[in-house]
Write a protein that holds these residues in place. Structure first.
Motif, PDB file in Angstrom:
ATOM      1  N   ILE A   1       0.632  -1.234  -0.186  1.00  0.00           N
ATOM      2  CA  ILE A   1      -0.017  -0.129   0.030  1.00  0.00           C
ATOM      3  C   ILE A   1       1.013   1.151   0.117  1.00  0.00           C
ATOM      4  O   ILE A   1       0.578   2.436  -0.405  1.00  0.00           O
ATOM      5  CB  ILE A   1      -0.747   0.000   1.182  1.00  0.00           C
ATOM      6  CG1 ILE A   1      -2.283   1.083   0.880  1.00  0.00           C
ATOM      7  CG2 ILE A   1      -0.144   0.414   2.541  1.00  0.00           C
ATOM      8  CD1 ILE A   1      -3.480   0.839   1.872  1.00  0.00           C
ATOM      9  N   GLY A   2       2.282   1.043   0.306  1.00  0.00           N
ATOM     10  CA  GLY A   2       3.121   2.327   0.697  1.00  0.00           C
ATOM     11  C   GLY A   2       3.356   3.088  -0.761  1.00  0.00           C
ATOM     12  O   GLY A   2       3.297   4.230  -0.617  1.00  0.00           O
ATOM     13  N   GLY A   3       3.731   2.295  -1.699  1.00  0.00           N
ATOM     14  CA  GLY A   3       3.906   2.961  -2.909  1.00  0.00           C
ATOM     15  C   GLY A   3       2.735   3.869  -3.319  1.00  0.00           C
ATOM     16  O   GLY A   3       3.111   5.175  -3.866  1.00  0.00           O
ATOM     17  N   HIS A   4       1.663   3.487  -3.341  1.00  0.00           N
ATOM     18  CA  HIS A   4       0.319   4.492  -3.614  1.00  0.00           C
ATOM     19  C   HIS A   4       0.242   5.592  -2.550  1.00  0.00           C
ATOM     20  O   HIS A   4       0.146   6.561  -3.193  1.00  0.00           O
ATOM     21  CB  HIS A   4      -0.875   3.644  -3.639  1.00  0.00           C
ATOM     22  CG  HIS A   4      -2.004   4.146  -3.691  1.00  0.00           C
ATOM     23  ND1 HIS A   4      -2.331   4.817  -4.946  1.00  0.00           N
ATOM     24  CD2 HIS A   4      -3.166   4.524  -3.035  1.00  0.00           C
ATOM     25  CE1 HIS A   4      -3.531   5.281  -4.980  1.00  0.00           C
ATOM     26  NE2 HIS A   4      -4.003   5.435  -3.750  1.00  0.00           N
ATOM     27  N   LEU A   5       0.438   5.243  -1.393  1.00  0.00           N
ATOM     28  CA  LEU A   5       0.097   6.382  -0.430  1.00  0.00           C
ATOM     29  C   LEU A   5       1.219   7.431  -0.387  1.00  0.00           C
ATOM     30  O   LEU A   5       0.954   8.503  -0.500  1.00  0.00           O
ATOM     31  CB  LEU A   5       0.344   5.748   0.863  1.00  0.00           C
ATOM     32  CG  LEU A   5      -1.034   4.923   1.614  1.00  0.00           C
ATOM     33  CD1 LEU A   5      -0.650   4.322   2.993  1.00  0.00           C
ATOM     34  CD2 LEU A   5      -2.286   5.453   1.359  1.00  0.00           C
ATOM     35  N   VAL A   6       2.356   6.961  -0.901  1.00  0.00           N
ATOM     36  CA  VAL A   6       3.505   7.958  -0.972  1.00  0.00           C
ATOM     37  C   VAL A   6       3.514   8.674  -2.212  1.00  0.00           C
ATOM     38  O   VAL A   6       3.398   9.838  -2.168  1.00  0.00           O
ATOM     39  CB  VAL A   6       4.778   7.318  -0.865  1.00  0.00           C
ATOM     40  CG1 VAL A   6       6.176   8.242  -0.891  1.00  0.00           C
ATOM     41  CG2 VAL A   6       5.256   6.820   0.559  1.00  0.00           C
ATOM     42  N   LEU A   7       3.316   8.054  -3.262  1.00  0.00           N
ATOM     43  CA  LEU A   7       3.433   8.612  -4.725  1.00  0.00           C
ATOM     44  C   LEU A   7       2.120   9.626  -4.650  1.00  0.00           C
ATOM     45  O   LEU A   7       2.118  10.407  -5.775  1.00  0.00           O
ATOM     46  CB  LEU A   7       3.426   7.610  -5.779  1.00  0.00           C
ATOM     47  CG  LEU A   7       4.748   7.236  -6.299  1.00  0.00           C
ATOM     48  CD1 LEU A   7       4.673   6.727  -7.691  1.00  0.00           C
ATOM     49  CD2 LEU A   7       5.990   8.458  -5.765  1.00  0.00           C
TER      50      LEU A   7
END
Lengths: 241, 98
Positions: B20-26
């Motif tokens: 989920i991190g890539g989406h949340l950060v980007l």
């Protein structure tokens, strides 16, 4: 919101997942068997499959648990190996406009490599809708749990693992995974430097430092050799695991 | 609770974080630097190579050859086929050398 007929999405999701299931099943069955052989209980093996759902990193976890390394380095290794998901997540998140918040939270839990590949293709062709995403995901997840359970049940019946080579499936499997990434930029320099540094660390500092240091050295090489126009992950890469 | 169960749950938590991190950060910061992107793309190659290399040099020749053959096979064949071929080489050589 207009009423959408979901059945074509569901049908396509199942259809696209079918060939992937045949690739998933042997690996999860072997994972079940290897995990038991490495000393996990059946319930621990099943818990790992239900909650982690990332076969390559689960193999590494089981391998490291068997080597009695500190807990933090097991978790860090799993994190490092699954770090590629950050890129999938960033990429496919842009195609999830039709997903509600809870649907998105569930969808990212299920974002395994083939799921990512299929979802990108679907997003480009028909647009990505939850019905397609979750029917595909259900097929893969249910197969994964069922076959790893079978492997765990029957794998423990196998004695004398050397005779069947079960003791060496992990390194062979990892080798296949690595070569699957051979189209990525700087593949060969990363491979050579990671291997060299890992070997040096293995014989001086010992396990598990060779994984951390060898891995970090490879990342530095990739960053140093990167060009601004270079694609992170090439199109058409064989996405497995 | 048992240690192994705690480790498994921690592994599950960090795995979900990567998914989920890539989406949340980007979705907050937009594009990431190209050098960071290249390093991210090389994570699986670097980490898995580091993991496998000692196996090649600390076992016998059947093991080293099995890894070599599986690696070459994976340039063309599917992952499943490559593992099967590597395993066959391993079993054949072990049988011959015992």
């Amino acid at each position: 919101m207009s009423e959408i007929n979901r059945s074509p999405d569901i049908r396509d999701g199942v259809k696209d997942a079918a060939p992937v299931l045949m690739a998933v099943a042997p690996f999860s069955a072997v994972f079940g068997a290897v995990a038991i052989e490495q000393g996990l209980s059946f319930h621990e093996m099943l818990l790992a499959c239900l909650t982690i759902y990332a076969v390559a990193s689960q193999y590494v976890m089981v391998e490291l648990l068997g080597q009695n390394v500190p807990a933090w380095s097991v978790v860090l290794s799993v994190f490092a190996i699954n770090f590629r998901h950050v890129l999938y997540s960033a990429a496919i998140g842009r195609s999830m406009a039709r997903f509600s918040g809870p649907q998105r939270a569930a969808a990212f839990f299920l974002l395994v490599d083939p799921q990512y590949a299929a979802s990108e293709a679907r997003a480009a062709r028909n647009g990505l809708r939850p019905a397609y995403y979750f029917s595909y995901a259900a097929c893969v997840y249910i197969t994964w749990i069922a076959t790893s359970s079978l492997g765990g049940l029957f794998g423990s019946l196998i004695e004398n693992v050397e005779r069947y080579g079960v003791d060496f499936i992990l390194p062979i499997y990892f080798t296949g995974l690595v070569v699957g990434f051979h189209k990525r930029p700087s593949f060969l320099p990363v491979l050579v430097i990671s291997a060299g540094v890992a070997l040096a660390a293995y014989f001086t500092l010992g396990t598990p430092w060779h994984i951390t240091l060898g891995g970090l050295a490879g990342l530095l090489v990739a960053a140093a050799l990167a060009r601004p126009e270079g694609e992170g992950i090439p199109k058409g890469e064989k996405l497995n695991a | 609770m048992h240690d192994t169960v705690l480790i498994i749950l921690a592994c599950a938590a960090v795995t979900y974080l990567t998914r989920i991190g890539g989406h949340l950060v980007l979705s907050r910061f937009g594009e990431i630097h190209y050098r960071a992107k290249a390093a991210l793309a090389s994570v699986p190659t670097a980490v898995l190579t580091a993991l496998v290399t000692p196996y090649v040099f600390t076992n016998g020749s059947p093991e080293a050859l099995a890894i070599l053959v599986a690696g070459l096979a994976a340039l063309r064949a599917s992952l499943m086929m490559s593992v099967a071929v590597g395993l066959l080489v391993l079993l054949a050589l072990r049988a011959l050398l015992i």
